[in-house]
Write a protein that holds these residues in place. Sequence first.
Motif, PDB file in Angstrom:
ATOM      1  N   THR A 223       0.847  -1.188   0.000  1.00 49.75           N
ATOM      2  CA  THR A 223       0.000   0.000   0.000  1.00 49.75           C
ATOM      3  C   THR A 223       0.880   1.235   0.000  1.00 49.75           C
ATOM      4  N   PHE A 224       0.662   2.099  -0.983  1.00 48.09           N
ATOM      5  CA  PHE A 224       1.340   3.395  -1.053  1.00 48.09           C
ATOM      6  C   PHE A 224       0.263   4.450  -1.265  1.00 48.09           C
ATOM      7  N   GLY A 225      -0.024   5.207  -0.210  1.00 51.05           N
ATOM      8  CA  GLY A 225      -1.089   6.200  -0.278  1.00 51.05           C
ATOM      9  C   GLY A 225      -2.429   5.502  -0.500  1.00 51.05           C
ATOM     10  N   SER A 228      -3.176   0.221  -3.670  1.00 48.85           N
ATOM     11  CA  SER A 228      -2.789  -1.079  -3.126  1.00 48.85           C
ATOM     12  C   SER A 228      -2.600  -2.036  -4.305  1.00 48.85           C
ATOM     13  N   GLN A 264       7.633  -2.020   6.902  1.00 53.35           N
ATOM     14  CA  GLN A 264       7.571  -0.805   6.098  1.00 53.35           C
ATOM     15  C   GLN A 264       8.178  -1.088   4.717  1.00 53.35           C
ATOM     16  N   GLN A 470       8.935   6.957  -2.366  1.00 52.04           N
ATOM     17  CA  GLN A 470       7.726   6.962  -1.547  1.00 52.04           C
ATOM     18  C   GLN A 470       7.785   5.866  -0.489  1.00 52.04           C
ATOM     19  N   GLY A 472       5.716   3.256   2.132  1.00 52.34           N
ATOM     20  CA  GLY A 472       4.438   2.566   2.234  1.00 52.34           C
ATOM     21  C   GLY A 472       4.559   1.372   3.164  1.00 52.34           C
ATOM     22  N   ASP A 473       3.645   0.430   3.011  1.00 55.91           N
ATOM     23  CA  ASP A 473       3.633  -0.744   3.879  1.00 55.91           C
ATOM     24  C   ASP A 473       3.399  -2.017   3.071  1.00 55.91           C
TER      25      ASP A 473
END
Length: 732
Positions: A223-225, A228, A264, A470, A472-473
């Motif tokens: 997930t980035f912003g 997904s 992360q 960027q 994300g997770d």
Amino acid sequence: MQLFIAEKPDLAKAIVDGLGGGSRKDGYYDCGDSYVTWCYGHMLQLLNPEDYDPRFGKWNMDDLPISHIPWKKKPSNDKKDQLKIITTLLKQAKSVVHAGDPDDEGQLLVDEVLEYAACSLPVKRLLINDNNISVVKRSLASMRDNREFAGLSAAAEARSIGDQLYGYNMSRAYTLAANKAGFQGVLSVGRVQTPILGLVVRRDREFEAHTKSYYYNVTGQFTFGDLSFPARYQIVNGDPVDEKGRLSNQGNAQGIADAAKGAQATLVSAATKKKDQHPPLPYNLLKLQTDASRKFGFRPDQTKDITQSLREKHKLITYNRSDCEYLSEDQHGDAPNVLAAIANTAPTLTLVAQKADPSIKSRAFNSSKVSAHHGIIPTEATADFSKLTDGEQKIYMLIARAYIAQFWPKHQYDQTDIFVEAATHRFAVRSNITTLAGWKLLYRNDIGNEDLEGDENDIALDLRVLKAGQAGDCTDAVASQMETKPRPLYTMATLLTDLTRVAQYVRDDRLRKLLVEKDKGKEGEHGGIGTPATRDTIIATLFDRGYLAEKGNNIISTPTGREFYDTLPDKAKYPDMTALWHEQQKAIQSGDLNAISFVNELMEYIGAEVANVKQNGIGIKVAFNPCPDCGKPLRRIKKKDKNEFFWGCTGFADGCRFAAEDKSGKPVPKQAPLVSAVHKCMSCGKGLSRRPGRKKGAFWWGCSGFPTCKQTYPDIKGQPDFNNSKQGGRDE
């Protein structure tokens, strides 16, 4: 008078147009100072063995190997009238123009007619691979001396006689040996046919022998912003992998997934490129047969027959046996008329044909890649679509769609490659976003088309907004256990495709390179075997002989096919012979070898194989019906001049005369004759048996002590006539 001899009628008409026109006569055109006539393919055929010697009409092991050097030819029965017209015109001519197709078969086709006619006139060579009038005119202005191409003709003739002698001798030797072992039917051996059988047999056995094992894919969900998306783990040095570079250790795979899950993530790189995709090229015959099989279940020979009808009966398509997918640049100018003809003929294609842009020049228009023929495309002719058969409609639609696609814009899309990192492990994903559908609109319902398929791991999610750096997770990560699978069984489509790249199955490196070299410069052929014009016939023969069968959508080998395959030498089972012949035919073309030397060398090999079969037989296992008299296999034999059969003992040559009637393909067991307790043989005293005679309703009496006692008696009203006994007069 200058006489042009074209390979086919449509080429003859193109030459007439290039010369400025002429009047049609019986079998030729009169163009003033020039006459233009034509062949219908090969006008002559090699003599069969029985044409040289009638005794060869009956298959006999003692006659093998059969060889006839020098070889002879005779007119094909269905082409005698046209051949007579050509030879008559040759007597009137002062010079000749050879207008066969620009390949070795096209060279031989006209050369052999000139040889048959004992022609001693000067001969020019006209090379035309496109009937467009501008191309024809250029070719007419640049003719060459036909003697420059003698090597091509000699190589084609050597291959032709080689195939005949190899097929006749090997097929007869193996068939006769198999018949002796009780096999019913013919074991057909051919330079191309048998390696094709080998492909299927080996694929079947590989499939059956496959032992499944496992490998592992690790997929992370990132997930980035607001975005997904899934991404696949990228293997690094030190990972335990199998022979295909896939993770092979479950613990290792699970450890990667556990480490990445919940960690992360950093977007390491994000790159978007604008890409475009050309439309599929126009069809050659093999590609058309492949698609027709995939989409409609048509057999290759069925597709070829349909194209023959579309070309000859309806005039709707160009030459249908082409091995080329490209068009000449001169044909681009025909686009408006061809597109209009498609729109007029096929109602469902009218709109897309009208939307096509004739000014677009796709990569298909490349004269340098046109071989003896150009790709198969529609002509400017039209027809009532409802009058075409269902098969003709389907095949025309395929050919027309591929042509229309050349005049639609390229498919355009943005390709984004993403690399992310989580817990020191790197994952990747690619997304493709269409920006202009272009020609793909014509193929949107075409499932299973390899021209449309991308990588199975590509996704359609728009990732173009992502930027490197960027954060994300990794919200989830899974190690999936995957089962290894064998290469799938052949379908007709995949078998046809494999025939174009059969060199990959040659075990000898040198021969493999020779086979690939054979197709150098040919698009769509990468070390193939057979030709587009013959492959379908060969595959049909394998089905007819009972070597191959259909199982659902798959093509499989039969028990008979496998047994036969196992009896053959490796040189026959693999495409090696085609590679060796190519090497020798190159030498013939260059003049370093002649056709007779090639055939003599081939006969040495054939002679050794036949001698081996004579001495050792073949190890074919056959479930047979044993002869009740001697135990040898019975063989089903067709009665002369009748569509009826009977069974005879294969021990006939050794003296066994057992025979039985046939019923539904099986021998009818003979009932043991009853031995009379009343009527005794006057010679030895044993009981007599009443037996049916050769004439319907006739009987005779024989001694049950046969063969020691051979006394027989006529039958009178159910009683033996002791006054007219005979010695050895059985089966009266």
